[in-house]
Motif scaffolding. Sequence first.
Motif, PDB file in Angstrom:
ATOM      1  N   TYR B  31      42.217 -32.291 -38.620  1.00  0.00           N
ATOM      2  CA  TYR B  31      43.639 -32.294 -38.285  1.00  0.00           C
ATOM      3  C   TYR B  31      43.841 -31.940 -36.817  1.00  0.00           C
ATOM      4  O   TYR B  31      43.195 -31.035 -36.275  1.00  0.00           O
ATOM      5  CB  TYR B  31      44.403 -31.249 -39.123  1.00  0.00           C
ATOM      6  N   TYR B  33      47.252 -31.690 -33.742  1.00  0.00           N
ATOM      7  CA  TYR B  33      48.709 -31.535 -33.632  1.00  0.00           C
ATOM      8  C   TYR B  33      49.118 -31.522 -32.157  1.00  0.00           C
ATOM      9  O   TYR B  33      48.376 -31.048 -31.316  1.00  0.00           O
ATOM     10  CB  TYR B  33      49.165 -30.199 -34.228  1.00  0.00           C
ATOM     11  N   TYR B  48      51.462 -35.344 -35.486  1.00  0.00           N
ATOM     12  CA  TYR B  48      50.215 -34.770 -35.950  1.00  0.00           C
ATOM     13  C   TYR B  48      49.327 -35.883 -36.511  1.00  0.00           C
ATOM     14  O   TYR B  48      49.782 -37.027 -36.713  1.00  0.00           O
ATOM     15  CB  TYR B  48      50.444 -33.666 -36.989  1.00  0.00           C
ATOM     16  N   VAL B  50      46.032 -36.444 -39.451  1.00  0.00           N
ATOM     17  CA  VAL B  50      45.171 -35.848 -40.477  1.00  0.00           C
ATOM     18  C   VAL B  50      43.784 -36.478 -40.489  1.00  0.00           C
ATOM     19  O   VAL B  50      42.969 -36.182 -41.364  1.00  0.00           O
ATOM     20  CB  VAL B  50      45.815 -35.918 -41.877  1.00  0.00           C
ATOM     21  N   LEU B  97      43.720 -28.901 -44.935  1.00  0.00           N
ATOM     22  CA  LEU B  97      44.314 -27.959 -45.879  1.00  0.00           C
ATOM     23  C   LEU B  97      43.440 -27.908 -47.132  1.00  0.00           C
ATOM     24  O   LEU B  97      42.953 -28.920 -47.602  1.00  0.00           O
ATOM     25  CB  LEU B  97      45.720 -28.409 -46.254  1.00  0.00           C
ATOM     26  N   ASN B 103      43.583 -22.048 -42.998  1.00  0.00           N
ATOM     27  CA  ASN B 103      43.930 -23.248 -42.256  1.00  0.00           C
ATOM     28  C   ASN B 103      44.350 -22.899 -40.842  1.00  0.00           C
ATOM     29  O   ASN B 103      45.344 -23.393 -40.335  1.00  0.00           O
ATOM     30  CB  ASN B 103      45.061 -24.014 -42.984  1.00  0.00           C
ATOM     31  N   GLN B 105      45.021 -22.750 -37.085  1.00  0.00           N
ATOM     32  CA  GLN B 105      45.144 -23.749 -36.035  1.00  0.00           C
ATOM     33  C   GLN B 105      44.623 -23.137 -34.736  1.00  0.00           C
ATOM     34  O   GLN B 105      45.006 -22.032 -34.353  1.00  0.00           O
ATOM     35  CB  GLN B 105      46.594 -24.196 -35.875  1.00  0.00           C
TER      36      GLN B 105
END
Lengths: 112, 116
Positions: B31, B33, B48, B50, B97, B103, B105
């Motif tokens: 992931y 962002y 974002y 994934v 996730l 999770n 960041q």
Amino acid sequence: GEDVEQSLFLSVREGDSSVINCTYTDSSSTYLYWYKQEPGAGLQLLTYIFSNMDMKQDQRLTVLLNKKDKHLSLRIADTQTGDSAIYFCAERSNTGFQKLVFGTGTRLLVSP
Amino acid sequence: NAGVTQTPKFRVLKTGQSMTLLCAQDMNHEYMYWYRQDPGMGLRLIHYSVGEGTTAKGEVPDGYNVSRLKKQNFLLGLESAAPSQTSVYFCASSRPLGSGMDNEQFFGPGTRLTVL
């Protein structure tokens, strides 16, 4: 929708305890986080708490979660000048992508 | 490990100019962002991704485009810059996730963009 609110500024003296408060609106949030941002830098994860916990302690940091009032706090014991930074509260949304929703940040100033 | 890096660190554009912000991560995160940070408003999610080849809109996507051609890179483009896009832009990456309890960041150092 989700909303996270924090007071903008806190000033303490070195050696005192600091308490930074946060309120959030999404009662289904699974995780709540505290991030620290030092001047000119990105955010760093300080600590987090799972929604089924009331308290989490990690060295000088204590996180308290009141789910009923949707209130989260971060207590820093024996605050040092190096703790001066902006502190962001964030909740993980429990819908869709489960994005993080950040508060506006609290600027902590520690004076000697 | 360099973690998450962003280039450039600073940029000044004139209204109507275009530019691309580059984000790179060496943690093999799925992931990625892009956020913008404005005074008194916290961080807001722009777009974002994934996974490689996929992107999605965040909270404030208008005026921005993104691409994720390689897993380690996430590009943010401004096609026609406007003064309202003056901000500090942060890139972040994370594991998927469900792969970890938090999770977390990981953030880059930011790009400060001024549009005149």
